[in-house]
Each structure stands twice: as C-alpha cells, then as structure tokens.
Design an enzyme around this catalytic site. Structure first.
Site, short mmCIF file in Angstrom:
data_model
loop_
_atom_site.label_atom_id
_atom_site.label_comp_id
_atom_site.label_asym_id
_atom_site.label_seq_id
_atom_site.Cartn_x
_atom_site.Cartn_y
_atom_site.Cartn_z
N ARG A 234 0.87 -1.17 0.00
CA ARG A 234 0.00 0.00 0.00
C ARG A 234 0.91 1.22 0.00
NH1 ARG A 234 -3.86 -2.82 -1.19
NH2 ARG A 234 -5.69 -3.19 0.10
N GLU A 263 -4.59 7.15 -3.74
CA GLU A 263 -5.10 6.59 -4.99
C GLU A 263 -6.48 7.16 -5.29
OE1 GLU A 263 -4.73 2.33 -4.85
OE2 GLU A 263 -2.61 2.45 -4.36
N HIS A 281 -2.41 0.09 -9.44
CA HIS A 281 -2.96 -0.87 -8.45
C HIS A 281 -3.64 -2.05 -9.16
CE1 HIS A 281 -4.57 -1.25 -4.08
NE2 HIS A 281 -4.52 -2.45 -4.67
N1 LIG Z 1 -1.14 -4.15 -5.07
C1 LIG Z 1 -2.18 -4.94 -4.89
O1 LIG Z 1 -3.02 -5.09 -5.79
C2 LIG Z 1 -2.35 -5.71 -3.63
C3 LIG Z 1 -1.82 -5.28 -2.44
N2 LIG Z 1 -1.95 -6.04 -1.30
C4 LIG Z 1 -1.38 -5.58 -0.02
O2 LIG Z 1 -0.19 -6.34 0.24
C5 LIG Z 1 0.04 -6.41 1.65
C6 LIG Z 1 0.49 -7.80 2.04
O3 LIG Z 1 -0.54 -8.73 1.79
P1 LIG Z 1 -0.40 -10.27 2.24
O4 LIG Z 1 0.90 -10.82 1.84
O5 LIG Z 1 -1.64 -10.93 1.77
O6 LIG Z 1 -0.44 -10.12 3.82
P2 LIG Z 1 -0.06 -11.19 4.95
O7 LIG Z 1 -0.86 -10.83 6.15
O8 LIG Z 1 -0.16 -12.56 4.42
O9 LIG Z 1 1.48 -10.90 5.23
C7 LIG Z 1 1.92 -9.70 5.75
C8 LIG Z 1 3.34 -9.81 6.23
O10 LIG Z 1 3.69 -8.56 6.82
C9 LIG Z 1 4.31 -8.83 8.06
N3 LIG Z 1 4.10 -7.73 9.00
C10 LIG Z 1 2.93 -7.25 9.47
N4 LIG Z 1 3.15 -6.22 10.30
C11 LIG Z 1 4.48 -6.05 10.36
C12 LIG Z 1 5.33 -5.15 11.05
N5 LIG Z 1 4.83 -4.22 11.86
N6 LIG Z 1 6.67 -5.26 10.87
C13 LIG Z 1 7.18 -6.20 10.06
N7 LIG Z 1 6.42 -7.10 9.38
C14 LIG Z 1 5.09 -7.02 9.54
C15 LIG Z 1 3.67 -10.08 8.57
O11 LIG Z 1 4.47 -10.53 9.63
P3 LIG Z 1 4.75 -11.98 10.14
O12 LIG Z 1 5.82 -12.45 9.23
O13 LIG Z 1 5.18 -11.85 11.53
O14 LIG Z 1 3.45 -12.72 9.99
C16 LIG Z 1 3.58 -10.88 7.28
O15 LIG Z 1 4.77 -11.53 7.01
C17 LIG Z 1 -1.26 -5.94 2.30
O16 LIG Z 1 -1.09 -4.65 2.86
C18 LIG Z 1 -2.27 -5.89 1.17
O17 LIG Z 1 -3.24 -4.91 1.36
C19 LIG Z 1 -2.57 -7.24 -1.34
C20 LIG Z 1 -3.11 -7.71 -2.50
C21 LIG Z 1 -3.13 -6.93 -3.72
O1 LIG Z 2 -6.27 -7.59 -2.05
C1 LIG Z 2 -6.00 -6.39 -1.89
O2 LIG Z 2 -5.72 -5.90 -0.77
C2 LIG Z 2 -5.99 -5.51 -3.05
O3 LIG Z 2 -5.43 -4.45 -3.00
C3 LIG Z 2 -6.67 -5.98 -4.28
O4 LIG Z 2 -6.58 -5.06 -5.30
#
Ligand SMILES: NC(=O)C1=CN([C@@H]2O[C@H](COP(=O)(O)OP(=O)(O)OC[C@H]3O[C@@H](n4cnc5c(N)ncnc54)[C@H](OP(=O)(O)O)[C@@H]3O)[C@@H](O)[C@H]2O)C=CC1
Ligand SMILES: O=C(O)C(=O)CO
Length: 317
Positions: A234, A263, A281
């Site tokens: 994000r 956005e 996005h």
């Molecule tokens: N561009 C796009 O279209 C999309 C964007 N996104 C965004 O991508 C991001 C990640 O999604 P996703 O992989 O599904 O999420 P997950 O919840 O599966 O993974 C998130 C990771 O971030 C880590 N984390 C959370 N908080 C912290 C912190 N304070 N310090 C360090 N590490 C931290 C978690 O830690 P830990 O390893 O301890 O569990 C985990 O490894 C989200 O914000 C989502 O909104 C998602 C889908 C589409």
């Molecule tokens: O899965 C999410 O968080 C997205 O941003 C999808 O576009």
C-alpha cells in the site's frame, strides 16, 4: 427472498455479477450509502462488501443498524476501522492469499522493468532512436539479476511468493518480517539492516498503523544509489514525498510502484521522473485471482447468513 447486501466501494460491474446471482445488491458505488439509499432501505442491510483500502469508519457502519458483517474483496483491510467494527459486534472478513500469486507476478514485473529500464527501451525503439543510431544513456549496460541481493519486506502470503520467484533468477534473497519464518532465506532482524544489505527492496508487508511510512528517508539512504524500491503493498508504507526526493536526487536508482499514497492519484513530481515504472494498483487484477477473491467473499457471506463464524475473518476482526 434473497438477503440484501450493500456494495460500499466502487467496483467494476463484472466483479459483482456472481454476488448479484445470490443476493439483492444495493450498490452505493463509492458514495456515502445515505446519499444513495433511504434510511428505510439501509435498515435491512446485514452485510456489506467493500474494498479493504476504502476508508470505512464507525459513522458509515451506524447507517446500517443491523450490520453484522463487513466483507473485504481482497486481502487488504487497512481502510476498515477494526476497533469500530468490534465495538459494534460486526465481524470483518477478507480474502487471504486469494490474489497473492498475481501480486507477486506484478512485483517481479516491476522489478525487471525498472532495473532493466524497459519503458525507456520501448521508447527508444518506437521513437526511431535505435534505427537512427542515436546515443542514449539507456543503452549503458545495467546490473542484471544474477547474484543480486533482493530484500523482501514482509514474509506473508505475497512476500513468500515474491521470494520464490526472485530466487529463481539466481539471486540472493533476504527478508525482514515481524517474525522469523521457516524459509530458506537470510533473516534480517531490522528493516534498516535489510535495506543496507540489498539492492532491490520489495515491499510486501501488511499495511497498517505500525507500518505507516516505515520506508522513509533513512531506509532509502541505506538502500543507496544503486538501490531500487518495488512497492505492491500500500502507498501508506512509504513516505511518498521522501521517496520522490530520493528518486529526484538519485539517493536511490529507481522505483517500481503499483500503489500510492492517495489513490487514484500519482503526483506529477512522480510521473515526471524517468527512473520509475508505475502501474495503477493492478497487482491482484487477473482472472484467476478475481475468481478466488469472489470465492472468499461468498464463503464469508454464506457463513454469516447461516449464523456461522466467517471462515476468512481478519486477524483482529
Ligand atoms: N497491489 C495490490 O493489488 C495488492 C496489495 N496487497 C497488499 O499487500 C500487503 C500484504 O498482503 P499479504 O501478503 O496478503 O499479507 P499477509 O498478512 O499474508 O502478510 C503480511 C506480512 O507482513 C508482516 N508484518 C505485518 N506487520 C508487520 C510489522 N509491523 N513489521 C514487520 N512485518 C510485519 C507479517 O508478519 P509476520 O511475518 O510476523 O506474519 C507478514 O509476514 C497488504 O497490505 C495488502 O493490502 C494485497 C493484495 C493486492
Ligand atoms: O487484495 C487487496 O488488498 C488488493 O489491494 C486488491 O486489489
């Protein structure tokens, strides 16, 4: 009678079609629901579908006194005031992992396009400079992927898939996350340490209050003049003005971005830069990830209307 479901964010019609076959949809399309529907219409609503990045505060929830479930289309839920939902006894669901492969693909695409200056190369051919044998800094050889140090910030659903993809390019992969995972990559206990070590920092951490502006001027300085940022999480995770400054004065070499601070706007100061590759996005925007996100939304709604707990509840929702 089908249950009524409010559509809160603005979604393309096609993405809501499957829900329309099962529920009576009231589509607010990104407008405040009370500007589109009467209090009487909103009084019956027990569930809503939203995009996780869309701000959703307690006041909007209060427009629907019977609201019991907020279901996010996607994995993100950073826009939803989880405390306000919890206070009102509203369950919050999302689509964990549903689009992770597609997002990881875009992250790798941005990494390659940025480090190999693909857009400038495309311009060079289309604009006739190649045929005219015009010299261009673009033609200077760039560092490739072989042996490169790639840092993954966040080892969750998307981070793991990014790491697996970039490892296939014969790179060294390191990561920083809240916790150490059972993965074959070097763990860094701090983001600063990871940024200092790597030359491409891939941001896949979960966006939220504790990661807001986690990547600021200090981290960018540590990444250094040969370093690149790729952000598919994000816009809130990066201090965007600090990023623009670092790209402008070449504190870092470049950035590939799918997400932005406000956005759907990318500021002129960013779009004017030659060392960025920008996408709107679209990380999760593939046919298969939409089907998977819809499956999660339907599973959450079906469970809710059957009086069961949501199968894909957000961790704190
Ligand atoms: N561009 C796009 O279209 C999309 C964007 N996104 C965004 O991508 C991001 C990640 O999604 P996703 O992989 O599904 O999420 P997950 O919840 O599966 O993974 C998130 C990771 O971030 C880590 N984390 C959370 N908080 C912290 C912190 N304070 N310090 C360090 N590490 C931290 C978690 O830690 P830990 O390893 O301890 O569990 C985990 O490894 C989200 O914000 C989502 O909104 C998602 C889908 C589409
Ligand atoms: O899965 C999410 O968080 C997205 O941003 C999808 O576009």
């Amino acid at each position: 009678m089908p249950e009524k479901v409010l559509i809160y964010s603005r979604f393309p019609k096609a993405q809501m079609e499957r829900f329309g076959e099962r529920f009576e949809l009231l589509n607010a399309a990104g407008k405040p629901p009370n500007e589109v529907f009467s209090a009487e219409q909103l009084a019956d609503i027990r569930a809503m579908i939203t995009a996780g990045g869309t701000p959703l505060r307690g006041e909007a929830m209060d427009l629907m006194p019977k609201l019991g479930a907020i279901v996010c289309y996607g994995t993100g839920y950073d826009g939803v005031d989880l405390a306000a939902a919890a206070k009102r006894g509203i369950a919050v669901g999302h689509s964990p992992g549903a689009n992770a492969a597609s997002v990881a693909d875009i992250a790798v695409t941005l990494m390659l396009a940025t480090t190999r200056r693909l857009l400038a190369a495309d311009d060079y051919v289309r604009g006739g400079s190649w045929a005219a044998a015009k010299p261009s800094p673009m033609m200077r050889p760039q560092a490739g992927m072989l042996g490169r140090k790639i840092g993954v910030y966040g080892m969750g659903e998307i981070g793991r898939k990014i790491a697996a993809r970039v490892a296939a390019f014969e790179t060294e992969v390191g990561y920083f996350s809240r916790s150490k995972h059972d993965v074959p990559y070097q763990y860094f206990p701090t983001l600063d340490g990871l940024a200092e070590w790597c030359s491409v920092l891939m941001i896949a951490v979960r966006a939220g209050a504790d990661t807001n502006h986690a990547v600021g001027a200090d981290v960018l300085k540590k990444l250094g003049k040969d370093g690149y940022i790729v952000n598919i999480s994000r816009g809130s995770v990066i201090d965007q003005p600090a990023l623009i400054a670092a790209l402008t004065d070449q504190t870092i070499a470049g950035a590939g971005l799918d997400v932005y601070a406000k956005e759907p706007h990318a500021p002129d100061a960013l779009t004017a830069l030659p060392n960025v590759v920008l996408s709107p996005h679209i990380g999760g925007h593939t046919l298969e990830s939409h089907v998977a996100m819809q499956d999660c939304v339907l599973a959450n709604l079906d469970a809710f209307f059957a009086g069961k707990p949501l199968p894909y509840k957000v961790p704190l929702g």
